[in-house]
Motif scaffolding. Structure first.
Motif, PDB file in Angstrom:
ATOM      1  N   LEU A 110      45.272  65.510  63.462  1.00 23.07           N
ATOM      2  CA  LEU A 110      46.397  64.613  63.711  1.00 23.07           C
ATOM      3  C   LEU A 110      47.324  65.204  64.768  1.00 23.07           C
ATOM      4  O   LEU A 110      47.621  66.392  64.770  1.00 23.07           O
ATOM      5  CB  LEU A 110      47.159  64.397  62.404  1.00 23.07           C
ATOM      6  CG  LEU A 110      48.384  63.481  62.464  1.00 23.07           C
ATOM      7  CD1 LEU A 110      47.958  62.051  62.739  1.00 23.07           C
ATOM      8  CD2 LEU A 110      49.151  63.549  61.149  1.00 23.07           C
ATOM      9  N   PHE A 123      51.089  64.960  67.114  1.00 18.74           N
ATOM     10  CA  PHE A 123      52.468  64.502  66.992  1.00 18.74           C
ATOM     11  C   PHE A 123      52.667  63.183  67.740  1.00 18.74           C
ATOM     12  O   PHE A 123      53.482  62.357  67.349  1.00 18.74           O
ATOM     13  CB  PHE A 123      53.437  65.554  67.548  1.00 18.74           C
ATOM     14  CG  PHE A 123      53.605  66.745  66.648  1.00 18.74           C
ATOM     15  CD1 PHE A 123      54.250  66.641  65.432  1.00 18.74           C
ATOM     16  CD2 PHE A 123      53.127  67.985  67.027  1.00 18.74           C
ATOM     17  CE1 PHE A 123      54.414  67.745  64.601  1.00 18.74           C
ATOM     18  CE2 PHE A 123      53.278  69.093  66.216  1.00 18.74           C
ATOM     19  CZ  PHE A 123      53.928  68.975  64.993  1.00 18.74           C
ATOM     20  N   GLU A 126      49.105  59.464  66.904  1.00 21.37           N
ATOM     21  CA  GLU A 126      49.201  59.354  65.445  1.00 21.37           C
ATOM     22  C   GLU A 126      48.022  58.617  64.818  1.00 21.37           C
ATOM     23  O   GLU A 126      47.783  58.736  63.615  1.00 21.37           O
ATOM     24  CB  GLU A 126      50.490  58.603  65.072  1.00 21.37           C
ATOM     25  CG  GLU A 126      51.774  59.267  65.523  1.00 21.37           C
ATOM     26  CD  GLU A 126      52.995  58.430  65.192  1.00 21.37           C
ATOM     27  OE1 GLU A 126      54.105  58.939  65.333  1.00 21.37           O
ATOM     28  OE2 GLU A 126      52.825  57.254  64.798  1.00 21.37           O
ATOM     29  N   THR A 128      44.339  57.843  63.793  1.00 21.41           N
ATOM     30  CA  THR A 128      43.079  58.556  63.620  1.00 21.41           C
ATOM     31  C   THR A 128      41.920  57.664  64.051  1.00 21.41           C
ATOM     32  O   THR A 128      42.067  56.440  64.200  1.00 21.41           O
ATOM     33  CB  THR A 128      42.872  58.979  62.163  1.00 21.41           C
ATOM     34  OG1 THR A 128      42.726  57.805  61.345  1.00 21.41           O
ATOM     35  CG2 THR A 128      44.059  59.802  61.654  1.00 21.41           C
ATOM     36  N   SER A 137      52.188  54.088  64.514  1.00 22.75           N
ATOM     37  CA  SER A 137      51.164  53.940  63.477  1.00 22.75           C
ATOM     38  C   SER A 137      51.703  53.043  62.368  1.00 22.75           C
ATOM     39  O   SER A 137      52.833  53.219  61.900  1.00 22.75           O
ATOM     40  CB  SER A 137      50.805  55.310  62.898  1.00 22.75           C
ATOM     41  OG  SER A 137      50.047  55.156  61.713  1.00 22.75           O
ATOM     42  N   LYS A 182      51.784  55.560  58.922  1.00 26.41           N
ATOM     43  CA  LYS A 182      52.476  56.840  58.736  1.00 26.41           C
ATOM     44  C   LYS A 182      53.711  56.905  59.603  1.00 26.41           C
ATOM     45  O   LYS A 182      53.754  56.311  60.698  1.00 26.41           O
ATOM     46  CB  LYS A 182      51.541  58.020  59.023  1.00 26.41           C
ATOM     47  CG  LYS A 182      50.976  58.055  60.429  1.00 26.41           C
ATOM     48  CD  LYS A 182      50.087  59.279  60.649  1.00 26.41           C
ATOM     49  CE  LYS A 182      48.749  59.125  59.967  1.00 26.41           C
ATOM     50  NZ  LYS A 182      47.887  58.089  60.594  1.00 26.41           N
ATOM     51  N   VAL A 217      53.857  62.724  59.590  1.00 26.42           N
ATOM     52  CA  VAL A 217      53.158  63.495  60.618  1.00 26.42           C
ATOM     53  C   VAL A 217      53.581  64.958  60.555  1.00 26.42           C
ATOM     54  O   VAL A 217      52.744  65.870  60.616  1.00 26.42           O
ATOM     55  CB  VAL A 217      53.429  62.909  62.012  1.00 26.42           C
ATOM     56  CG1 VAL A 217      52.845  63.816  63.097  1.00 26.42           C
ATOM     57  CG2 VAL A 217      52.829  61.508  62.130  1.00 26.42           C
ATOM     58  N   THR A 251      52.056  66.680  57.493  1.00 27.92           N
ATOM     59  CA  THR A 251      50.611  66.878  57.630  1.00 27.92           C
ATOM     60  C   THR A 251      50.290  67.933  58.673  1.00 27.92           C
ATOM     61  O   THR A 251      49.505  68.853  58.435  1.00 27.92           O
ATOM     62  CB  THR A 251      49.933  65.548  58.004  1.00 27.92           C
ATOM     63  OG1 THR A 251      50.261  64.565  57.019  1.00 27.92           O
ATOM     64  CG2 THR A 251      48.431  65.709  58.082  1.00 27.92           C
ATOM     65  N   LYS A 252      50.916  67.812  59.833  1.00 30.15           N
ATOM     66  CA  LYS A 252      50.599  68.697  60.956  1.00 30.15           C
ATOM     67  C   LYS A 252      51.048  70.130  60.689  1.00 30.15           C
ATOM     68  O   LYS A 252      50.350  71.093  61.043  1.00 30.15           O
ATOM     69  CB  LYS A 252      51.278  68.166  62.219  1.00 30.15           C
ATOM     70  CG  LYS A 252      50.927  68.899  63.502  1.00 30.15           C
ATOM     71  CD  LYS A 252      49.549  68.542  63.997  1.00 30.15           C
ATOM     72  CE  LYS A 252      49.252  69.178  65.350  1.00 30.15           C
ATOM     73  NZ  LYS A 252      47.901  68.894  65.816  1.00 30.15           N
TER      74      LYS A 252
END
Length: 284
Positions: free
Chosen positions: A92, A94, A97, A99, A266, A269, A274, A277-278
């Motif tokens: 993923l 920044f 976004e 996938t 996105s 999300k 983000v 997750t990142k």
């Protein structure tokens, strides 16, 4: 959405394969696809166009790759404000976004007009040598002044709206947008800034004085950095992708650009997800 531009990270074989699939998918729905000429060459028997001409020809740009690929495309868009849909084919991003699994459901919504965008400010950076302008750059993430591998600490005199801030003695200096705050700025100890805020951050790289800390200023501010070295190896870079060597006495002026980048958001999300997750927040 009847005309869509397509760019991809050419060093990623998966991106070339996905580009072929996306092109067929869009054409089956009556959409004209404008391929970057280098991508078209990699794909085989496809018509391509110069990358810089595509933003004026299309309603949307799809970027297959990572954040770096998207940033390079954002500079091509310039003042046109053509929306960009970033699709990350690895982990993923920044900025990218979306996938690969989300690609076609999101594209379905976008070509039907069901999407929102986020407006990301950009910077204009000018390098002056005496009375002469020797470089001009459009920037989405950051402007960086840094020394070479074996150069000594450099002195950089900084003013904000003609008010003297300080002379940083450091390995370098980062002037970042909120978008770029999660890039080199974050690695250098700078703050993460929410993308919608109207501000810039000035972050020294490994400052000689431990009391030198990043400072946030208005995005309406005009920042000037005069590089005070004489024989050191020092460089200016924009978004980590383009730049030029600097000489002693050069002045770099940074201000908010009249251009901005529109990124398709996105639908699944938000910015905080983000980040979590990142950056693996909450992981043990």
């Amino acid at each position: 959405m009847k005309r869509i531009g397509l760019f991809a990270k050419r060093s990623n074989p998966d991106a070339i394969a996905v580009a072929r699939e996306v092109t067929s998918w869009l054409q089956e729905r009556g959409i004209e696809v404008f391929l970057d000429q280098h991508l078209a060459s990699d794909m085989g028997d496809y018509q391509g166009y110069p990358g810089g001409s595509i933003p004026a020809m299309v309603n949307l740009i799809v970027v297959l790759g990572g954040d770096g690929t998207l940033i390079s495309v954002a500079r091509k868009v310039g003042d046109l404000r053509t929306p960009i849909l970033g699709v990350n084919l690895g982990s993923l991003g920044f900025l990218t976004e979306i996938t690969q699994d989300e690609l076609y459901p999101v594209l379905d919504k976008v070509i039907s007009g069901e999407f929102a965008v986020t407006n990301r400010l950009m910077l204009d950076a000018v390098v002056r040598r005496g009375s002469q302008e020797v470089g001009r750059f459009r920037v989405l993430n950051d402007v960086v002044i840094n020394k070479g591998a074996i150069a000594r600490i450099i002195d950089m005199e900084v003013t904000v709206d003609n008010d003297y801030l300080t002379t940083f003695k450091a390995d370098g200096l980062i002037i970042s947008t909120p978008t770029g705050s999660t890039a080199y700025n974050l690695a250098a100890g700078g703050p993460i800034i929410y993308p919608g805020l109207h501000c810039l951050v000035i972050s020294p790289i490994c400052p000689h004085m431990l009391t030198n800390r990043p400072i946030i200023v208005s995005d309406e501010a005009i920042i000037q950095v005069e590089v005070k070295f004489q024989d050191e190896d020092v460089a200016f870079t924009a978004d980590g992708q383009v730049g030029m060597p600097l000489q002693g006495g050069d002045v770099v002026e940074i201000r908010k650009s009249r251009s901005s980048t529109l990124l398709v958001k996105s639908p699944s999300k938000d910015f905080f997800e983000v980040l979590r997750t990142k950056l693996h927040w909450g992981a043990r």
